[in-house]
Design a protein around this motif. Structure first.
Motif, PDB file in Angstrom:
ATOM      1  N   VAL A 136      31.456  37.827  48.294  1.00 32.22           N
ATOM      2  CA  VAL A 136      32.339  38.798  47.666  1.00 32.22           C
ATOM      3  C   VAL A 136      31.550  39.468  46.541  1.00 32.22           C
ATOM      4  O   VAL A 136      30.944  38.792  45.707  1.00 32.22           O
ATOM      5  CB  VAL A 136      33.610  38.150  47.088  1.00 32.22           C
ATOM      6  N   ILE A 137      31.566  40.788  46.530  1.00 30.17           N
ATOM      7  CA  ILE A 137      30.890  41.537  45.477  1.00 30.17           C
ATOM      8  C   ILE A 137      31.940  42.338  44.731  1.00 30.17           C
ATOM      9  O   ILE A 137      32.653  43.145  45.326  1.00 30.17           O
ATOM     10  CB  ILE A 137      29.796  42.458  46.059  1.00 30.17           C
ATOM     11  N   HIS A 138      32.036  42.075  43.423  1.00 29.50           N
ATOM     12  CA  HIS A 138      33.084  42.704  42.623  1.00 29.50           C
ATOM     13  C   HIS A 138      32.508  43.821  41.781  1.00 29.50           C
ATOM     14  O   HIS A 138      31.576  43.630  41.008  1.00 29.50           O
ATOM     15  CB  HIS A 138      33.756  41.679  41.703  1.00 29.50           C
ATOM     16  N   ALA A 139      33.082  45.023  41.931  1.00 32.63           N
ATOM     17  CA  ALA A 139      32.593  46.194  41.194  1.00 32.63           C
ATOM     18  C   ALA A 139      33.737  47.083  40.727  1.00 32.63           C
ATOM     19  O   ALA A 139      33.553  48.286  40.553  1.00 32.63           O
ATOM     20  CB  ALA A 139      31.635  46.994  42.078  1.00 32.63           C
ATOM     21  N   SER A 140      34.912  46.497  40.483  1.00 36.12           N
ATOM     22  CA  SER A 140      36.064  47.311  40.089  1.00 36.12           C
ATOM     23  C   SER A 140      36.180  47.480  38.582  1.00 36.12           C
ATOM     24  O   SER A 140      36.903  48.359  38.112  1.00 36.12           O
ATOM     25  CB  SER A 140      37.362  46.703  40.628  1.00 36.12           C
ATOM     26  N   GLY A 141      35.531  46.621  37.819  1.00 38.53           N
ATOM     27  CA  GLY A 141      35.616  46.699  36.363  1.00 38.53           C
ATOM     28  C   GLY A 141      36.951  46.259  35.804  1.00 38.53           C
ATOM     29  O   GLY A 141      37.272  46.570  34.657  1.00 38.53           O
ATOM     30  N   SER A 142      37.734  45.517  36.577  1.00 36.64           N
ATOM     31  CA  SER A 142      39.054  45.067  36.121  1.00 36.64           C
ATOM     32  C   SER A 142      39.196  43.568  36.314  1.00 36.64           C
ATOM     33  O   SER A 142      38.614  42.979  37.237  1.00 36.64           O
ATOM     34  CB  SER A 142      40.167  45.786  36.883  1.00 36.64           C
ATOM     35  N   SER A 143      39.999  42.941  35.449  1.00 34.50           N
ATOM     36  CA  SER A 143      40.223  41.507  35.584  1.00 34.50           C
ATOM     37  C   SER A 143      41.013  41.197  36.847  1.00 34.50           C
ATOM     38  O   SER A 143      40.822  40.147  37.473  1.00 34.50           O
ATOM     39  CB  SER A 143      40.949  40.965  34.351  1.00 34.50           C
ATOM     40  N   VAL A 159      30.444  34.728  44.715  1.00 34.32           N
ATOM     41  CA  VAL A 159      31.077  35.918  44.161  1.00 34.32           C
ATOM     42  C   VAL A 159      30.091  36.539  43.180  1.00 34.32           C
ATOM     43  O   VAL A 159      29.700  35.910  42.199  1.00 34.32           O
ATOM     44  CB  VAL A 159      32.402  35.582  43.444  1.00 34.32           C
ATOM     45  N   VAL A 160      29.664  37.758  43.460  1.00 36.33           N
ATOM     46  CA  VAL A 160      28.705  38.449  42.600  1.00 36.33           C
ATOM     47  C   VAL A 160      29.454  39.466  41.744  1.00 36.33           C
ATOM     48  O   VAL A 160      30.155  40.333  42.269  1.00 36.33           O
ATOM     49  CB  VAL A 160      27.607  39.149  43.438  1.00 36.33           C
ATOM     50  N   GLU A 161      29.313  39.342  40.439  1.00 36.47           N
ATOM     51  CA  GLU A 161      29.975  40.240  39.492  1.00 36.47           C
ATOM     52  C   GLU A 161      29.029  41.368  39.104  1.00 36.47           C
ATOM     53  O   GLU A 161      27.993  41.144  38.481  1.00 36.47           O
ATOM     54  CB  GLU A 161      30.402  39.453  38.247  1.00 36.47           C
ATOM     55  N   MET A 162      29.381  42.593  39.504  1.00 39.68           N
ATOM     56  CA  MET A 162      28.571  43.766  39.187  1.00 39.68           C
ATOM     57  C   MET A 162      29.232  44.694  38.185  1.00 39.68           C
ATOM     58  O   MET A 162      28.662  45.701  37.794  1.00 39.68           O
ATOM     59  CB  MET A 162      28.241  44.540  40.466  1.00 39.68           C
ATOM     60  N   SER A 163      30.460  44.368  37.760  1.00 36.50           N
ATOM     61  CA  SER A 163      31.178  45.228  36.822  1.00 36.50           C
ATOM     62  C   SER A 163      30.549  45.151  35.435  1.00 36.50           C
ATOM     63  O   SER A 163      29.945  44.145  35.051  1.00 36.50           O
ATOM     64  CB  SER A 163      32.643  44.802  36.728  1.00 36.50           C
ATOM     65  N   TRP A 164      30.720  46.236  34.681  1.00 34.54           N
ATOM     66  CA  TRP A 164      30.300  46.259  33.284  1.00 34.54           C
ATOM     67  C   TRP A 164      31.558  46.359  32.425  1.00 34.54           C
ATOM     68  O   TRP A 164      32.324  47.316  32.519  1.00 34.54           O
ATOM     69  CB  TRP A 164      29.374  47.447  33.024  1.00 34.54           C
ATOM     70  N   TYR A 165      31.794  45.358  31.575  1.00 40.82           N
ATOM     71  CA  TYR A 165      33.001  45.298  30.764  1.00 40.82           C
ATOM     72  C   TYR A 165      32.769  45.704  29.310  1.00 40.82           C
ATOM     73  O   TYR A 165      33.712  45.743  28.525  1.00 40.82           O
ATOM     74  CB  TYR A 165      33.571  43.882  30.802  1.00 40.82           C
ATOM     75  N   GLY A 166      31.532  45.976  28.921  1.00 41.80           N
ATOM     76  CA  GLY A 166      31.265  46.324  27.534  1.00 41.80           C
ATOM     77  C   GLY A 166      31.611  45.182  26.606  1.00 41.80           C
ATOM     78  O   GLY A 166      31.192  44.039  26.825  1.00 41.80           O
ATOM     79  N   ASP A 167      32.419  45.453  25.572  1.00 37.07           N
ATOM     80  CA  ASP A 167      32.781  44.407  24.614  1.00 37.07           C
ATOM     81  C   ASP A 167      34.167  43.833  24.887  1.00 37.07           C
ATOM     82  O   ASP A 167      34.738  43.125  24.052  1.00 37.07           O
ATOM     83  CB  ASP A 167      32.714  44.946  23.182  1.00 37.07           C
ATOM     84  N   ARG A 168      34.737  44.097  26.065  1.00 31.35           N
ATOM     85  CA  ARG A 168      36.061  43.575  26.395  1.00 31.35           C
ATOM     86  C   ARG A 168      35.993  42.106  26.783  1.00 31.35           C
ATOM     87  O   ARG A 168      35.035  41.662  27.430  1.00 31.35           O
ATOM     88  CB  ARG A 168      36.657  44.350  27.571  1.00 31.35           C
ATOM     89  N   VAL A 170      37.429  39.364  29.220  1.00 36.13           N
ATOM     90  CA  VAL A 170      38.054  39.410  30.545  1.00 36.13           C
ATOM     91  C   VAL A 170      38.537  38.019  30.927  1.00 36.13           C
ATOM     92  O   VAL A 170      37.729  37.082  31.036  1.00 36.13           O
ATOM     93  CB  VAL A 170      37.049  39.926  31.602  1.00 36.13           C
ATOM     94  N   PRO A 171      39.838  37.848  31.133  1.00 34.96           N
ATOM     95  CA  PRO A 171      40.333  36.528  31.544  1.00 34.96           C
ATOM     96  C   PRO A 171      39.934  36.218  32.976  1.00 34.96           C
ATOM     97  O   PRO A 171      39.887  37.107  33.832  1.00 34.96           O
ATOM     98  CB  PRO A 171      41.858  36.667  31.411  1.00 34.96           C
ATOM     99  N   ILE A 172      39.636  34.963  33.221  1.00 34.56           N
ATOM    100  CA  ILE A 172      39.255  34.546  34.572  1.00 34.56           C
ATOM    101  C   ILE A 172      39.777  33.128  34.816  1.00 34.56           C
ATOM    102  O   ILE A 172      39.626  32.244  33.974  1.00 34.56           O
ATOM    103  CB  ILE A 172      37.720  34.606  34.765  1.00 34.56           C
TER     104      ILE A 172
END
Length: 253
Positions: A136-143, A159-168, A170-172
């Motif tokens: 699974v490759i995640h690129a939506s930028g949302s939790s 699960v590969v995380e490709m999103s960029w969240y900046g200084d937010r 993110v709950p997981i």
């Protein structure tokens, strides 16, 4: 971004030898400016098979290549890509090139189905996303997208995380299925060449690969608009509030 210089090619006709100036287009990773000076090593000449207007996708395609390397997608894998933005679409397109892979692009916008079809991949909304994915490759930028990524991953999947969240923050949810299914959560970032390739690949070789892959005409579906450089402040403000179906918006200098 593009710069161009001109080379002179000689050709002979009945009147003698003449000189014809032909443009050479190049891709440069540089901020939005109309003029700049960079080292020669930062300039990547476009292959003749690549349309210059499509080469604005080069940086995102380089990111997608690195993500697919980090994900270690193998022939025959079930691959779910969550997030149908520029990077997510390019990741799905690349994964579908690997023999036997069943690739599904997932996005909240149902109109992304037409884009997925043009790229040769499957499509679904979040509520009907496939399960038991090998990768699974995640690129939506949302939790919410990240939570879905953990939900659809199969036993011992990555699960590969490709999103960029900046200084937010993110709950997981790392309880329940995350441990029971022994999932691996892995980051991917283009600033370093993927570990699997790093011993033999450098940044120029990776960019050269990205540029060569841009010869495929179907990638034009990702460029959904264009504006002049002088209109960029207003355009950026509009896209930030009402992006609509925008994927990649091209800036014309």
């Amino acid at each position: 971004f593009f710069s161009s210089r001109r080379r002179h090619t000689r050709f002979r006709n009945v009147t003698g030898v003449q000189t014809c100036a032909l443009p050479i287009y190049a891709f440069v990773l540089y901020p939005h400016q109309t003029k700049y000076v960079v080292p020669a090593t930062a300039v990547h000449v476009l292959p003749e098979s690549v349309a210059p207007a499509r080469a604005v996708l080069a940086a995102n395609l380089e990111t997608a290549i690195n993500g697919v390397w980090d994900a270690s997608v193998k022939p025959g894998d079930r691959v779910v890509v969550i997030g149908g933005g520029t990077v997510g679409c390019l990741v799905a397109w690349l994964a579908a090139k690997i023999p036997g892979c069943d690739v599904q692009l997932v996005d909240v916008n149902p109109r992304r189905a037409d884009v997925a079809r043009a790229l040769g991949v499957g499509f679904s909304g979040p509520m009907v996303a496939g399960e038991d994915a090998d990768v699974v490759i995640h690129a939506s930028g949302s939790s919410d997208g990240l939570a879905l990524a953990l939900l659809v991953a199969g036993f011992e999947a990555t699960v590969v995380e490709m999103s960029w969240y900046g200084d937010r923050n993110v709950p997981i949810a790392l309880g329940g299925g995350f441990h029971a299914r022994r999932l691996t959560l892995k980051s991917s970032q283009v600033g370093h060449v993927a570990t699997s390739q790093r011993a033999r690949w450098d940044y120029r070789r990776r960019m050269a690969l990205a540029l060569s892959l841009l010869s495929h005409d179907e990638l034009d579906v990702l460029i959904t608009g264009e504006c002049a450089f002088d209109d960029l402040p207003a355009t950026m403000a509009a896209l930030a509030t009402t992006p609509g179906d925008t994927i990649c918006h091209r800036v014309r200098y």
